[in-house]
Design an enzyme around this catalytic site. Structure first.
Site, short mmCIF file in Angstrom:
data_model
loop_
_atom_site.label_atom_id
_atom_site.label_comp_id
_atom_site.label_asym_id
_atom_site.label_seq_id
_atom_site.Cartn_x
_atom_site.Cartn_y
_atom_site.Cartn_z
N LYS A 9 0.53 -1.21 0.18
CA LYS A 9 0.01 0.44 0.09
C LYS A 9 0.98 1.39 -0.09
O LYS A 9 0.12 2.03 -0.81
CB LYS A 9 -0.40 0.03 1.21
CG LYS A 9 -1.59 -1.05 1.25
CD LYS A 9 -3.01 -0.91 2.70
CE LYS A 9 -2.12 -1.02 4.22
NZ LYS A 9 -1.61 -1.65 4.91
N ARG A 32 -9.56 1.15 8.51
CA ARG A 32 -8.71 -0.24 8.96
C ARG A 32 -10.19 -1.38 9.57
O ARG A 32 -9.96 -2.34 10.22
CB ARG A 32 -7.64 -0.55 10.03
CG ARG A 32 -6.38 -1.09 9.46
CD ARG A 32 -5.47 -0.59 10.66
NE ARG A 32 -4.35 -1.67 10.17
CZ ARG A 32 -3.11 -1.13 9.46
NH1 ARG A 32 -2.81 0.33 8.93
NH2 ARG A 32 -1.60 -1.50 9.25
N ARG A 90 12.01 -6.87 4.49
CA ARG A 90 12.45 -4.85 5.17
C ARG A 90 12.63 -4.54 6.72
O ARG A 90 13.15 -4.27 6.46
CB ARG A 90 9.93 -4.94 4.18
CG ARG A 90 10.03 -3.05 5.27
CD ARG A 90 8.69 -2.56 5.46
NE ARG A 90 8.13 -2.69 5.33
CZ ARG A 90 6.23 -2.25 5.94
NH1 ARG A 90 6.03 -1.70 4.97
NH2 ARG A 90 5.69 -2.99 6.58
N ARG A 124 12.27 -1.66 10.94
CA ARG A 124 11.37 -1.25 11.36
C ARG A 124 11.14 -2.05 12.76
O ARG A 124 11.01 -3.66 12.72
CB ARG A 124 9.92 -1.24 10.34
CG ARG A 124 9.32 0.40 10.13
CD ARG A 124 8.22 0.28 9.42
NE ARG A 124 7.01 -0.64 10.51
CZ ARG A 124 5.65 -0.47 9.00
NH1 ARG A 124 5.68 -0.07 8.29
NH2 ARG A 124 4.45 -0.98 9.57
N ARG A 135 -0.24 -8.97 13.62
CA ARG A 135 -0.72 -8.19 11.79
C ARG A 135 -1.53 -8.90 10.77
O ARG A 135 -2.91 -8.00 10.72
CB ARG A 135 0.41 -6.93 11.67
CG ARG A 135 0.47 -6.04 12.54
CD ARG A 135 1.76 -5.50 11.96
NE ARG A 135 2.31 -5.38 10.44
CZ ARG A 135 3.71 -5.69 10.32
NH1 ARG A 135 4.92 -6.14 10.79
NH2 ARG A 135 3.74 -4.36 8.80
P1 ADP Z 1 1.41 -1.60 7.94
O1 ADP Z 1 0.06 -1.82 6.83
O2 ADP Z 1 2.57 -2.52 7.46
O3 ADP Z 1 0.80 -2.69 9.05
P2 ADP Z 1 1.48 0.64 8.34
O4 ADP Z 1 1.98 1.55 8.41
O5 ADP Z 1 -0.52 0.86 8.22
O6 ADP Z 1 1.55 -0.89 8.72
O7 ADP Z 1 0.47 0.41 10.65
C1 ADP Z 1 1.04 0.45 11.37
C2 ADP Z 1 0.84 0.25 12.76
O8 ADP Z 1 0.39 1.20 12.90
C3 ADP Z 1 -0.31 -0.61 13.01
O9 ADP Z 1 -0.30 -2.11 13.25
C4 ADP Z 1 -1.24 -0.48 14.11
O10 ADP Z 1 -1.06 -0.31 15.28
C5 ADP Z 1 -0.30 0.75 13.57
N1 ADP Z 1 -1.91 1.94 12.88
C6 ADP Z 1 -1.73 2.27 11.97
N2 ADP Z 1 -2.34 2.96 11.27
C7 ADP Z 1 -4.01 2.20 11.96
C8 ADP Z 1 -5.64 2.00 12.20
N3 ADP Z 1 -5.59 3.41 10.73
N4 ADP Z 1 -5.44 1.96 13.07
C9 ADP Z 1 -5.95 1.59 14.16
N5 ADP Z 1 -3.55 1.35 14.49
C10 ADP Z 1 -3.42 2.07 13.22
#
Ligand code: ADP
Length: 187
Positions: A13, A88, A127, A133, A144
């Site tokens: 994404k 989400r 990654r 990260r 996740r």
């Molecule tokens: P990825 O898609 O690789 O899991 P993101 O950068 O989108 O990574 O998100 C990393 C973390 O940030 C998630 O695992 C969660 O803990 C938090 N997070 C990000 N966006 C949201 C959201 N919309 N709602 C709840 N938690 C979020």
């Protein structure tokens, strides 16, 4: 253009978001990036987010909706926007719909990037080596993915009902995926 990019962790994404931002000249908002910045700046939000992120858990919806509300108020949002990693959960999607309604705006499309789990795990472990990260370790990745299937995947039905969902095969190169995304957007 007003878009949402859906997809599990490692679906690509973030990568597609950057390409789409350049192509359409729209604002890219990644809630994960906002939280990572808050963490490195050591703000209250960042401190609160750290525990959830390192466990691969979602933050509470009200915190995320608060962040998005602030972003939607920015004047540059009039150029169009792209949310990546948001919404989400169903309550987040409902919250977004309500906020957009209040602003007299609506989404043009929700793009779901589809990638098989085994490829996701390979991508995320790679990654982890490159970017370091802290949430890219095997245990957090598995969590996740589980959270994605339980809480985020139902959004596909939510948006399908609204006629907004466009599914795209997320395997192949960045450009392969971009060509498919443009095609579903009629570009
Ligand atoms: P990825 O898609 O690789 O899991 P993101 O950068 O989108 O990574 O998100 C990393 C973390 O940030 C998630 O695992 C969660 O803990 C938090 N997070 C990000 N966006 C949201 C959201 N919309 N709602 C709840 N938690 C979020």
């Amino acid at each position: 253009m007003k878009l949402v990019l859906l997809g599990g962790p490692g679906a690509g994404k973030g990568t597609q978001a950057v390409v789409l931002r350049e192509h359409f000249g729209i604002v890219h908002i990644s809630t994960g990036e906002v939280l990572r910045e808050a963490r490195s700046a050591g703000t209250e939000l960042g401190k609160k987010a750290a525990g959830y992120m390192d466990a691969g858990k979602l933050l509470p919806d009200d915190i995320i909706l608060g962040i998005v509300r602030d972003k939607l108020a920015m004047p540059e949002m009039d150029r169009g926007f792209l949310f990546d990693g948001f919404p989400r959960t169903i309550p987040q999607a409902e919250g977004l719909e309500k906020m957009l309604d209040e602003l007299g705006k609506s989404l043009d499309a929700v793009i779901s990037i589809e990638v098989p789990d085994d490829l996701v795990i390979t991508r995320l472990l790679r990654r982890a080596e490159i970017e370091g990260r802290p949430d890219d370790n095997r245990e957090t990745i598995e969590n996740r993915l589980k959270v994605y299937y339980e809480q985020t995947a139902p959004l596909k039905t939510f948006y399908e009902k609204r006629g907004l969902l466009k599914s795209v095969d997320g395997t192949g190169t960045v450009d392969d995926v971009f060509v498919r995304v443009k095609a579903v957007l009629g570009q």
